[in-house]
Design a protein around this motif. Structure first.
Motif, PDB file in Angstrom:
ATOM      1  N   LEU A   1     -25.541  40.991   4.622  1.00 45.56           N
ATOM      2  CA  LEU A   1     -24.680  39.638   5.342  1.00 45.56           C
ATOM      3  C   LEU A   1     -24.544  39.808   6.895  1.00 45.56           C
ATOM      4  O   LEU A   1     -23.719  38.658   7.526  1.00 45.56           O
ATOM      5  N   ASP A   2     -25.344  40.122   7.148  1.00 46.20           N
ATOM      6  CA  ASP A   2     -25.362  39.944   8.970  1.00 46.20           C
ATOM      7  C   ASP A   2     -27.482  39.559   9.147  1.00 46.20           C
ATOM      8  O   ASP A   2     -28.037  40.090   9.038  1.00 46.20           O
ATOM      9  N   ILE A   3     -26.547  37.947   9.762  1.00 50.27           N
ATOM     10  CA  ILE A   3     -28.162  37.896   9.851  1.00 50.27           C
ATOM     11  C   ILE A   3     -29.464  39.190  11.423  1.00 50.27           C
ATOM     12  O   ILE A   3     -30.665  38.954  11.446  1.00 50.27           O
ATOM     13  N   ALA A   4     -28.362  39.187  12.035  1.00 50.19           N
ATOM     14  CA  ALA A   4     -28.916  39.996  12.718  1.00 50.19           C
ATOM     15  C   ALA A   4     -29.776  41.300  12.633  1.00 50.19           C
ATOM     16  O   ALA A   4     -31.307  41.361  12.994  1.00 50.19           O
ATOM     17  N   LYS A   5     -29.209  41.357  11.421  1.00 51.86           N
ATOM     18  CA  LYS A   5     -29.533  43.076  11.296  1.00 51.86           C
ATOM     19  C   LYS A   5     -30.920  42.476  10.302  1.00 51.86           C
ATOM     20  O   LYS A   5     -32.149  43.260  10.252  1.00 51.86           O
ATOM     21  N   GLN A   6     -31.081  41.430   9.411  1.00 52.00           N
ATOM     22  CA  GLN A   6     -31.895  41.134   8.642  1.00 52.00           C
ATOM     23  C   GLN A   6     -32.652  40.918   9.616  1.00 52.00           C
ATOM     24  O   GLN A   6     -34.403  40.937   9.288  1.00 52.00           O
ATOM     25  N   VAL A   7     -32.236  40.400  10.748  1.00 51.39           N
ATOM     26  CA  VAL A   7     -33.513  39.533  12.010  1.00 51.39           C
ATOM     27  C   VAL A   7     -34.690  41.165  12.311  1.00 51.39           C
ATOM     28  O   VAL A   7     -35.887  41.693  12.205  1.00 51.39           O
ATOM     29  N   ALA A   8     -33.220  41.975  12.594  1.00 54.01           N
ATOM     30  CA  ALA A   8     -34.225  43.229  13.092  1.00 54.01           C
ATOM     31  C   ALA A   8     -34.988  43.950  11.798  1.00 54.01           C
ATOM     32  O   ALA A   8     -36.217  44.402  12.271  1.00 54.01           O
TER      33      ALA A   8
ATOM     34  N   GLU B   1     -40.738  49.012  -0.456  1.00 53.47           N
ATOM     35  CA  GLU B   1     -39.530  49.096   0.449  1.00 53.47           C
ATOM     36  C   GLU B   1     -38.256  48.391   0.977  1.00 53.47           C
ATOM     37  O   GLU B   1     -39.525  47.377   0.899  1.00 53.47           O
ATOM     38  N   VAL B   2     -37.096  49.427   1.040  1.00 48.20           N
ATOM     39  CA  VAL B   2     -35.847  48.181   1.252  1.00 48.20           C
ATOM     40  C   VAL B   2     -35.302  48.416   2.415  1.00 48.20           C
ATOM     41  O   VAL B   2     -35.260  49.265   2.586  1.00 48.20           O
ATOM     42  N   GLN B   3     -34.809  47.385   3.350  1.00 51.69           N
ATOM     43  CA  GLN B   3     -34.391  47.676   4.128  1.00 51.69           C
ATOM     44  C   GLN B   3     -32.577  46.703   3.731  1.00 51.69           C
ATOM     45  O   GLN B   3     -33.232  45.595   3.156  1.00 51.69           O
ATOM     46  N   ASP B   4     -31.739  46.632   3.380  1.00 51.60           N
ATOM     47  CA  ASP B   4     -30.378  46.405   3.768  1.00 51.60           C
ATOM     48  C   ASP B   4     -29.804  45.463   4.809  1.00 51.60           C
ATOM     49  O   ASP B   4     -29.312  45.978   5.553  1.00 51.60           O
ATOM     50  N   ALA B   5     -30.139  43.780   5.222  1.00 50.78           N
ATOM     51  CA  ALA B   5     -29.607  43.328   6.148  1.00 50.78           C
ATOM     52  C   ALA B   5     -27.425  43.314   5.642  1.00 50.78           C
ATOM     53  O   ALA B   5     -27.533  42.949   7.233  1.00 50.78           O
TER      54      ALA B   5
END
Length: 343
Positions: A68-75, A62-66
Motif C-alpha cells: 500500500l505504498d506507492i513509492a514502493k510500488q514505483v521502485a 515473480e511477485v513484489q509487494d508494494a
C-alpha cells in the motif's frame, strides 16, 4: 478515456485466450507482478491463480509487494523494468502514481497489464465490473430487507474513496438497493481504508454517533467484517441486521456466512479466476495481439450457501470449482465505469 466502450469484445476475447495461450508461438519466460497488498486474502488468491497458470505455461511469475505504498510500488516496478521482464503486471496502489510507470515500461518495450483499477494511458486491464457487482448485491439486499427487515434499509457503507473501483461498488450497491427499497438511505459513508483495523475504527466511531442502521455494506470483505465487528463490540444484536460483503476473497467470508447470523450476502469476485485471466492477457500482449482495454472477470452475488457452488472447503483450505466459475458469463459492457464518476 473511453475504455468502457472497448469491453464489448471482452467476452469473446476471454474465450479466445485459452486457445491463444495454448498455441502461442512465443511464450514469455519471466513476468513481474507488483501487487498493492500481498498480505490481503484477495491478492494471495490472485497470486495463486497467476502462479498456477504460469506454471502450466512454463512461465516464471515473480511477485513484489508494494504494501500500500506507492513509492514502493514505483521502485518495485522500476526494478522489474531494469531486469527486463517480458511482461509487467501491476495492481495500482493509486491510479495517478502508476501513470509514469506505464511510460517507462513503454520506453523499455515491456507490455503492461493492469489488475483491478484503470490508469490513464493503459493498454489493458483485467477487472470485474465494479458498479455491476455492487448493484446486483444491492438488489439482493433489497429483496432481503423487504422480506426480513420490514422494507426498511438504513445503510452503513464501509467504503474506500481512494479508488474509483471501490467508489463504483458503493454507488452500485445503493442504486441496486433502491430498485427494491426506493427510500433506502445511507446513514454513514465511511472510509474504511479497505482493511479490517481501519474499518473497525471508523465504524465504531460512526455507530457511537448514530446506530440507527440495519444494513452494513463493505466494499471488500475486510470492510464488511470490520463493520460487523464494530457492531458486535457495541453489544448490539445481529437480529434485524444484514451484513453484505464483497470479494469472496478467501476463508473469512466463508466462515462469516457459516457463523454470523447477519452475514447473508456476498458479491463473489473469484480472485483465482482473475489471476488466471491476467496471465492469459499477458501472453496475448507479449505476442502483440490486440486485446480490449477492459477484460471483464466474472462475479456473482451469493446468498446463504450459494458459495458451495463455486468452492469446496474442508475447514482449512478452499478449492475453486473451475467448471462452475468458468460457466459464469461476464457482461459484455459494464453498467457504469470510472468515466461516469467524472460526469
Amino acid at each position: 478515456m473511453h475504455w468502457s466502450k472497448s469491453i464489448l469484445l471482452a467476452s469473446a476475447a476471454m474465450l479466445a485466450m485459452g486457445a491463444v495461450a495454448a498455441h502461442a508461438e512465443n511464450m514469455p519466460k519471466h513476468i513481474g507482478y507488483v501487487t498493492n497488498y500481498a498480505t490481503h486474502e484477495w491478492y494471495q488468491n490472485v497470486i495463486k491463480g497467476m502462479k498456477a497458470h504460469g506454471k502450466e505455461l512454463g512461465i516464471d511469475v515473480e511477485v513484489q509487494d508494494a504494501n500500500l505504498d506507492i513509492a514502493k510500488q514505483v521502485a518495485a516496478a522500476e526494478d522489474f523494468i531494469a531486469k527486463g521482464v517480458d511482461v509487467l503486471i501491476i495492481t495500482p496502489v493509486n491510479e495517478e502514481g502508476v501513470v509514469p510507470l506505464l511510460r517507462q515500461a513503454k520506453a523499455a518495450n515491456i507490455p503492461v497489464v493492469l489488475e483491478g483499477n484503470p490508469v490513464k494511458g493503459m493498454t489493458t486491464m483485467v477487472a470485474i465490473c465494479d458498479y455491476d457487482t455492487g448493484y446486483f448485491s444491492g438488489v439482493e439486499a433489497g429483496k432481503y430487507a423487504k422480506e426480513k427487515l420490514g422494507g426498511v434499509a438504513k445503510v452503513m457503507n464501509v467504503g474506500l474513496p481512494l479508488l474509483s473501483a471501490t467508489v463504483l461498488r458503493s454507488h452500485g450497491f445503493m442504486d441496486g438497493l433502491k430498485t427494491i427499497i426506493p427510500d433506502a438511505v445511507m446513514v454513514h459513508d465511511l472510509d474504511g481504508g479497505g482493511n479490517p483495523d481501519r474499518a473497525l475504527e471508523v465504524s465504531s466511531a460512526a455507530l457511537a454517533k448514530n446506530s440507527d442502521v440495519n444494513i452494513i455494506y463493505g466494499i471488500n470483505d475486510s470492510s464488511s467484517l470490520g463493520g460487523l465487528q464494530a457492531w458486535k463490540a457495541a453489544g448490539k444484536s445481529q437480529d434485524g441486521l444484514l451484513t453484505v460483503g464483497t470479494g469472496g476473497e478467501g476463508l473469512a467470508f466463508i466462515n462469516a456466512m457459516q457463523n454470523e447470523p447477519s452475514y447473508r450476502i456476498e458479491a463473489a469476485m473469484f480472485p483465482e479466476k482473475e489471476g488466471f485471466t491476467t496471465i492469459d492477457a499477458a501472453v496475448k500482449l507479449f505476442n502483440n495481439e490486440q486485446v480490449p482495454e477492459h477484460i471483464v472477470s466474472p462475479t456473482a452475488p451469493m446468498t446463504g450457501d450459494d458459495w458451495k457452488k463455486y468452492y469446496d472447503y474442508d475447514g482449512k483450505t478452499r478449492t475453486i470449482k473451475w467448471d462452475a466459475v468458468n460457466a459464469l458469463q461476464p457482461p459484455a459492457k459494464c453498467m457504469k465505469t470510472s468515466a461516469d464518476l467524472k460526469k
